[in-house]
Structures are given as C-alpha cells and as structure tokens.
Design a protein around this motif. Structure first.
Motif, PDB file in Angstrom:
ATOM      1  N   ASP A   1      83.514  54.800  68.701  1.00 36.99           N
ATOM      2  CA  ASP A   1      82.814  55.017  70.159  1.00 36.99           C
ATOM      3  C   ASP A   1      83.568  53.646  70.709  1.00 36.99           C
ATOM      4  N   VAL A   2      83.871  54.718  72.451  1.00 43.72           N
ATOM      5  CA  VAL A   2      85.064  53.220  73.157  1.00 43.72           C
ATOM      6  C   VAL A   2      84.113  53.540  74.766  1.00 43.72           C
ATOM      7  N   ALA A   3      82.660  53.714  75.036  1.00 42.36           N
ATOM      8  CA  ALA A   3      82.569  54.387  76.188  1.00 42.36           C
ATOM      9  C   ALA A   3      82.395  53.061  76.274  1.00 42.36           C
ATOM     10  N   GLU A   4      81.061  51.710  75.584  1.00 42.55           N
ATOM     11  CA  GLU A   4      80.778  50.329  76.060  1.00 42.55           C
ATOM     12  C   GLU A   4      81.824  49.661  75.989  1.00 42.55           C
ATOM     13  N   ARG A   5      83.170  49.650  75.200  1.00 41.02           N
ATOM     14  CA  ARG A   5      84.048  48.987  75.210  1.00 41.02           C
ATOM     15  C   ARG A   5      85.064  49.153  76.570  1.00 41.02           C
ATOM     16  N   LEU A   6      85.395  50.329  77.280  1.00 38.87           N
ATOM     17  CA  LEU A   6      85.670  50.769  78.742  1.00 38.87           C
ATOM     18  C   LEU A   6      85.334  49.740  79.499  1.00 38.87           C
ATOM     19  N   VAL A   7      83.798  49.799  79.400  1.00 39.71           N
ATOM     20  CA  VAL A   7      83.379  49.002  80.803  1.00 39.71           C
ATOM     21  C   VAL A   7      83.683  47.664  80.658  1.00 39.71           C
ATOM     22  N   ASN A   8      83.451  46.953  79.112  1.00 43.99           N
ATOM     23  CA  ASN A   8      83.373  45.706  78.660  1.00 43.99           C
ATOM     24  C   ASN A   8      84.967  45.050  79.014  1.00 43.99           C
ATOM     25  N   GLY A   9      86.141  46.296  79.287  1.00 49.39           N
ATOM     26  CA  GLY A   9      87.132  45.850  79.592  1.00 49.39           C
ATOM     27  C   GLY A   9      87.036  45.984  81.135  1.00 49.39           C
ATOM     28  N   LEU A  10      86.319  47.105  81.961  1.00 53.70           N
ATOM     29  CA  LEU A  10      86.343  46.346  82.851  1.00 53.70           C
ATOM     30  C   LEU A  10      85.491  45.696  83.549  1.00 53.70           C
ATOM     31  N   LYS A  11      84.820  45.243  82.581  1.00 54.66           N
ATOM     32  CA  LYS A  11      83.511  44.056  83.814  1.00 54.66           C
ATOM     33  C   LYS A  11      84.638  42.816  84.045  1.00 54.66           C
ATOM     34  N   ARG A  12      85.389  42.943  83.358  1.00 56.20           N
ATOM     35  CA  ARG A  12      86.337  41.404  83.363  1.00 56.20           C
ATOM     36  C   ARG A  12      87.866  41.852  84.256  1.00 56.20           C
ATOM     37  N   LEU A  13      87.470  43.496  84.577  1.00 56.97           N
ATOM     38  CA  LEU A  13      88.211  43.302  86.060  1.00 56.97           C
ATOM     39  C   LEU A  13      88.151  43.745  86.561  1.00 56.97           C
ATOM     40  N   GLU A  14      86.344  43.748  87.294  1.00 60.01           N
ATOM     41  CA  GLU A  14      85.893  44.137  88.154  1.00 60.01           C
ATOM     42  C   GLU A  14      86.515  43.334  89.128  1.00 60.01           C
ATOM     43  N   TYR A  15      86.846  42.415  89.255  1.00 52.64           N
ATOM     44  CA  TYR A  15      87.659  40.572  90.604  1.00 52.64           C
ATOM     45  C   TYR A  15      88.921  41.758  91.008  1.00 52.64           C
ATOM     46  N   ARG A  16      89.314  42.711  90.155  1.00 55.89           N
ATOM     47  CA  ARG A  16      90.833  43.781  90.996  1.00 55.89           C
ATOM     48  C   ARG A  16      90.107  44.650  92.240  1.00 55.89           C
ATOM     49  N   GLY A  17      88.617  45.610  92.310  1.00 58.13           N
ATOM     50  CA  GLY A  17      88.137  45.873  92.686  1.00 58.13           C
ATOM     51  C   GLY A  17      87.220  46.466  91.942  1.00 58.13           C
ATOM     52  N   TYR A  18      86.006  46.496  93.565  1.00 55.68           N
ATOM     53  CA  TYR A  18      84.339  47.146  93.316  1.00 55.68           C
ATOM     54  C   TYR A  18      84.111  48.341  94.229  1.00 55.68           C
ATOM     55  N   ASP A  19      84.606  49.087  94.570  1.00 52.71           N
ATOM     56  CA  ASP A  19      84.434  50.212  95.506  1.00 52.71           C
ATOM     57  C   ASP A  19      83.701  51.131  94.909  1.00 52.71           C
ATOM     58  N   SER A  20      84.535  51.836  93.435  1.00 55.00           N
ATOM     59  CA  SER A  20      84.227  52.363  92.446  1.00 55.00           C
ATOM     60  C   SER A  20      84.163  52.378  91.775  1.00 55.00           C
ATOM     61  N   ALA A  21      83.702  53.069  90.022  1.00 49.41           N
ATOM     62  CA  ALA A  21      84.248  52.913  88.800  1.00 49.41           C
ATOM     63  C   ALA A  21      84.234  54.101  87.746  1.00 49.41           C
TER      64      ALA A  21
END
Ligand code: F6R
Length: 604
Positions: free
Chosen positions: A12-32
């Motif tokens: 399953d990838v859902a949790e890993r996708l969110v982990n990856g996004l956590k490390r990219l949140e500095y690129r934008g945080y209006d929605s995810a």
C-alpha cells in the motif's frame, strides 16, 4: 512550487505518499491530495490547507492500492479550494502538476467547443481533460501522452495514473524539476519506482535517483522505466547515488526549522570553509580551476530574493578585492533585458534550491554567449547546477524553513571565496591581503557562534518591536544590502511592513515616513563610514524614531563583538535572522510556512 510524489510499489502506498509529501510541504501548503489506483479504479482524496488536514482525513479511511501519486499545492490558477486541489481526475485520467500551463485559456476554450466542461479553475484540470480526450483518439497511451505534451506551452512537471491501467505512471518534465528513484530490484528484475519533485521527497525510499531533463517524459511500469526525450527517442538518464547527509530533515530540539537552521550556521559555515580555504596556510584551496577570472571583463551575479541580496552584498567585496566591474540583477528582470554582452562575462547564478525558475531561465539563455556560467547552490544535483559550467556547493544541508537563513550566510561565504579567487587570478590581490582575509573568514563560524548567544537580548528587543506596523532598516556600504535582507526576513515571517534604505538616501524621501515611535534599525559601519551612519541615526532620532542601533560600539542598543568588517557582516546577518524570528514568534505567525509563500519558486 507545488510538490509531486508518485510510487509504483509492492505494498500500500497511501501512507508513503503522504510521507513523501511531508518532505515537500515547503514547496506549497495551500492544499494537498493523493490518488491511489485500486484495481481498475482511482481513488482521489484531497484536503484544503496544510498536509495535516489530509493526514487527519486519511487516518480512519486511507485508500488501498500499490500505485499512486500525490501533490502539495501552491495556488497559481484558482483559489486554495478543494475543487482546485490536485490530483485532478477527468474520465480515465488522474493527474498532478507543478508549474504553469501558459496556453491553458486557449486549451480550455477548445475543450468547451468539444463539449467538455471542467469543474475547477486550474490549468492542471485542462491538461487532464485534454489527455482524456486524446486517449480516445490515439492508438496507444504513449501516443496520447506525447500528443498532450506537444499541446502544452509553459512549464510543468506532471505525474499521471490511469483507470484500467493498475501498474503504470506517466511523468514528464518541462521547466519544473522531476526525479525518478529506483528501489532494490527483485530476482526477476522488477522493482519499486518512485517519483518526486526533488530527491528529498524520495529519501525515505531510495538513494538511487535519475533526473529528467527538459522535454523528457517517462512511462513507469512495474518491470521497466522507459524514458524518452522531446523527439520521442528512447534515452537513458544517469542514475546517481544521493548522499545520505542530504536527507537529514528534522527540527532537533528546536521548535521551528528556521531556528534550527539559524543555530546550525557555525557548523554549516565551518563545513563550507573547510572546502574553500586552508586555514593553516591562510590561503585558498584550489577551486574552480577551469575558471579564469583574468580573462573576464565583468562578473554578472543573478539571483532572486535572499540570494539576490547575498549577490548585492558580495558585489562590494568582489569589486574591492578583485577590481573587476560587477553587475547584479534580479534574475526575473535580467532574463527579459536586452543586455549588451561582450562574451567575456563570467556569470554567477546563486540559488539555494537550484530550481528557481527565473534564475534557471536567465542562466540557460546565456549558454554560449558568455565566458563561463557558475552556479553557487545548495543542491548540487539541481537544475541550475546541471546547466552550469562549474558549481560551488555551499553544503548547508537541507533548508526547510521557508525563510532562507543558513543558505544566505553560505552564499556570502562562497561569494567571498570567489572574490578572493578572482583577485588572485587577476593579480590584484597581494599575498598579505589574501592571508589576512582568509584568516578573518576563518573566524566567521566562531563569531557567528558568539552572535547566537545574543538570542535572549534579541528576543527582548523583538518583543518590544512586535506591535509595530512598520519597521525601517538602514545601512551603508555592505550594510545596505544587509538591511534589505533584514527587512525581507522581517516582512516574510512577521507580516510587519518592513523597508530598507541606504542610510544616505534617507533625506531624499523616505525620512518623511518617520513619525514619533517609528522603529528604525541601523547597522553600525566599522571604520570611517560610521560617522556618516551615526549622523543618519541622529536625524531619525530627532524626528521621534524608536532608534535601535546594532554594532560593537558601547552606545549601541544591541552590542555585537568588535571584529573585522567581514566577520561583522556575518554577525549582523545572524542578528537580522534572530530578530525576524523572535518578532514572528512573539506575533504567533507560522514561522516555517508563512502565508502565501513557498520555498522553491519554480514558476515565473
Ligand atoms: C527569502 C527566501 C527567498 C529565496 C528566493 C530564491 O527568505 O528564501 O527570497 O531566497 O526565492 O530562492 P533560491 O535561493 O532557492 O533560488
């Protein structure tokens, strides 16, 4: 701006996708949002605001599936609403995008004439709808995707999944960065494959990474990754091993990344210094051996934001030490200027991320027109680094706080080393002066450490300034760009209107803004200019300003250690960072993710 992740996995990838996004949140945080392929369907989940909102929504009901894509948004076209959040699903296509599709209005009208009506205001949904439309008119998926890319004008990184194709991700890059990461291959050669806007997002999954070049697109299958260039030819891109040090991302004992990154500066500057100078011999280490400043007639420094102020400040150093004219410009202006070139310029692009769209474009446009293009970057695998003839890595480690701090001082140190190299190449820097400057540079990490110990005093000053609606910063010589940087730090994280002026310019207009109690912060100049700056301080004080002088003199409100002019500059930079930080904390703003901003500005 905007972060993309994708995983073609074995679990399953859902949790890993969110982990990856956590490390990219500095690129934008209006929605995810994420989209997970589950059998024949694609399950899309989106939430407005910070990633935490998406995480909470997924906590009790995460989609299941081994393949998916995710996105964290910095809004360009359309407000930060759930409808405008990515991924965008149209028919069989679900797509995430970073960048700006410039011909989106024309493409949208064409779709409307075809009877296709979209639900969001985004340029991204236009691309999804076109791809869905083209699927029905193409022999293969590859064909349809290639046709879509031919239609798009602008900058993009795209990741796409399809209903009915449970083991496939398409990606493409034009002007916005995209990396593919490779997992451990199984005995049959198949492996997990990852996609990310940068290697930081891929760090939890792999250290084997390829960067797509502009015009590339790739079809990621469970047993192979096929990469094509803009002409449709199948190509291979090098697989690089990314150093583990690049991936350490946590706040340590500090409440904010920004504070942690400010406190890291003695270490980050020592690390950089170790690569630039031989402190025992008080000399420069060999660096950029292929670049000869003696053959140049001018140095052009290009950057944006804080990096631009580092260039502005360093231009004083370079002209003084290397006796060569220096032109500085904002990359966003320079790229559209009809500037005369001699072909003997050495152009230096300065960028923490190495991905800033304007800096990248300005530098790219100069290919074959100048003597050499150098990059001073914090990410040696970045796009700016890769289009340059040579790079100087400031080695500050990941900078996650949106406000740049340790990168600024790293840029200053790297540019000072370039000034010394230029002075030596040009035969205008004596061994004695070189030795003295290297010795002073070597003291910088220690002086920065001393300045960090002023934190309690700076905090007290910040609490006094926090209720202000306007703050003015003044400085002369190198303290003028430093004041500009101090004002930028203040406004971006505290939201207080802050401006900086060259102290001598005050009487030409800005002094009209000074009223009873207006905070005016002045950086003292070591040396002969100080009397001039002191007169300017007296002038604003006479008009009722709440004057705050910073410097080593005993009458200064905030006293820094009395050291040479270079070390003083670094010391003031740290004071400015801490001051903005503590004002923001006192006001309770979101220090690491200030409103409306994103760390990496990959669109114009
Ligand atoms: C301000 C800040 C920005 C960046 C600018 C350039 O604190 O961080 O002004 O300096 O967006 O970014 P880079 O250095 O990544 O090119």
């Amino acid at each position: 701006m905007c972060g993309i992740v994708g995983i073609l996995g074995r679990s399953d990838v859902a949790e890993r996708l969110v982990n990856g996004l956590k490390r990219l949140e500095y690129r934008g945080y209006d929605s995810a949002g994420i989209a997970v392929v589950n059998g024949k369907s694609v399950d899309v989940r989106r939430a407005v605001g910070k990633l935490d909102n998406l995480t909470s929504a997924l906590a009790t009901d995460a989609p299941e599936g081994w393949v998916g894509i995710g996105h964290t948004r910095w809004a360009t076209h359309g407000a930060a609403t759930q409808t405008n959040a990515h991924p965008h699903k149209v028919g069989l296509v679900t797509l995430v995008h970073n960048g700006i599709i410039e011909n989106h209005a024309d493409l949208r009208s064409e779709l409307e004439t075809l009877g296709v009506h979209l639900s969001s205001e985004t340029d991204t949904e236009v691309a999804a709808a076109w791809l869905n439309h083209l699927l029905g008119r193409s022999k293969t998926l590859d064909d349809a995707f290639q046709k879509l890319l031919d239609k798009l004008v602008g900058s993009y990184a795209l990741a796409v999944v399809f209903e009915g194709y449970p083991e496939l991700i398409f990606v493409a890059r034009q002007g916005s960065p995209l990396a593919i990461g490779y997992g451990q291959p199984d005995a049959d050669g198949s492996m997990e494959v990852f996609v990310g806007s940068d290697a930081l997002a891929l760090a939890p999954f792999t250290d084997q990474v390829s960067y797509l070049e502009d015009g590339d697109w790739a079809a990621i299958h469970s047993d192979r990754v096929e990469i094509f260039n803009r002409n449709g030819a199948k190509i291979a891109r090098d697989v690089l091993t990314i150093a583990a040090q690049d991936f350490v991302v946590d706040k340590g004992p500090w409440p904010h990344y920004m504070r942690k990154e400010i406190e890291e500066q003695p270490d980050s500057l020592s690390r950089l210094l170790g690569t630039l100078v031989d402190s025992g011999a008080a000399n420069l280490k060999p660096c950029l051996e292929g670049i000869d400043f003696a053959k140049a007639d001018r140095i052009v420094l290009l950057a944006c934001g804080t990096a631009h102020y580092a260039c502005h400040l360093a231009s004083y150093w370079i002209e003084d030490i290397a006796r060569i004219p220096v032109e500085i410009d904002l990359a966003s202006e320079y790229r559209y200027r009809n500037r005369p070139l001699t072909g003997r310029e050495i152009v230096i692009a300065v960028s923490q991320s190495g991905e800033t769209a304007d800096t990248l474009s300005a530098l790219t446009a100069l290919a074959d027109q100048v003597a050499a293009r150098l990059a001073v970057v914090n990410v040696p695998t970045s796009s700016i680094a890769r289009v340059s003839d040579a790079i100087l890595n400031i080695q500050a480690g990941p900078e996650i706080g949106v406000a740049s701090t340790k990168a600024f001082t790293g840029q200053l140190m790297a540019l000072m080393a370039l000034a010394l190299k230029a002075g030596r190449d040009r035969g205008v820097l004596s061994e004695d002066r070189l030795g003295a400057l290297v010795t002073e540079l070597t003291s910088v990490p220690r002086i920065v450490g001393d300045t960090l110990r002023l934190a309690p005093e700076i905090d007290a000053l910040a609490r006094r300034l926090a209720p202000a609606s306007d703050i003015y910063f003044l400085g002369r010589d190198v303290n003028y760009p430093l004041a500009l940087e101090a004002a930028l730090k203040m406004k971006e994280i505290s939201y207080i209107h802050a401006e900086a002026y060259a102290a001598g310019e005050l009487k030409h207009g800005p002094i009209a803004l000074v009223e009873d109690g207006t905070p005016v912060i002045i950086f003292e100049n070591p040396g002969e200019l100080n009397e001039k700056t002191a007169s300017n301080a007296a002038e604003v004080a006479a008009r009722g300003a709440d004057l705050v002088t910073i410097g080593p003199s005993k009458n200064c409100a905030l006293r820094t250690t009395a050291v040479g002019p270079i070390a003083t500059t670094f010391s003031y930079a740290v004071v400015a960072q801490l001051l903005a930080y503590f004002v923001a904390v006192a006001k309770g703003t979101d220090v690491d993710q200030p409103r409306n901003l994103a760390k990496s500005v990959t669109v114009e």
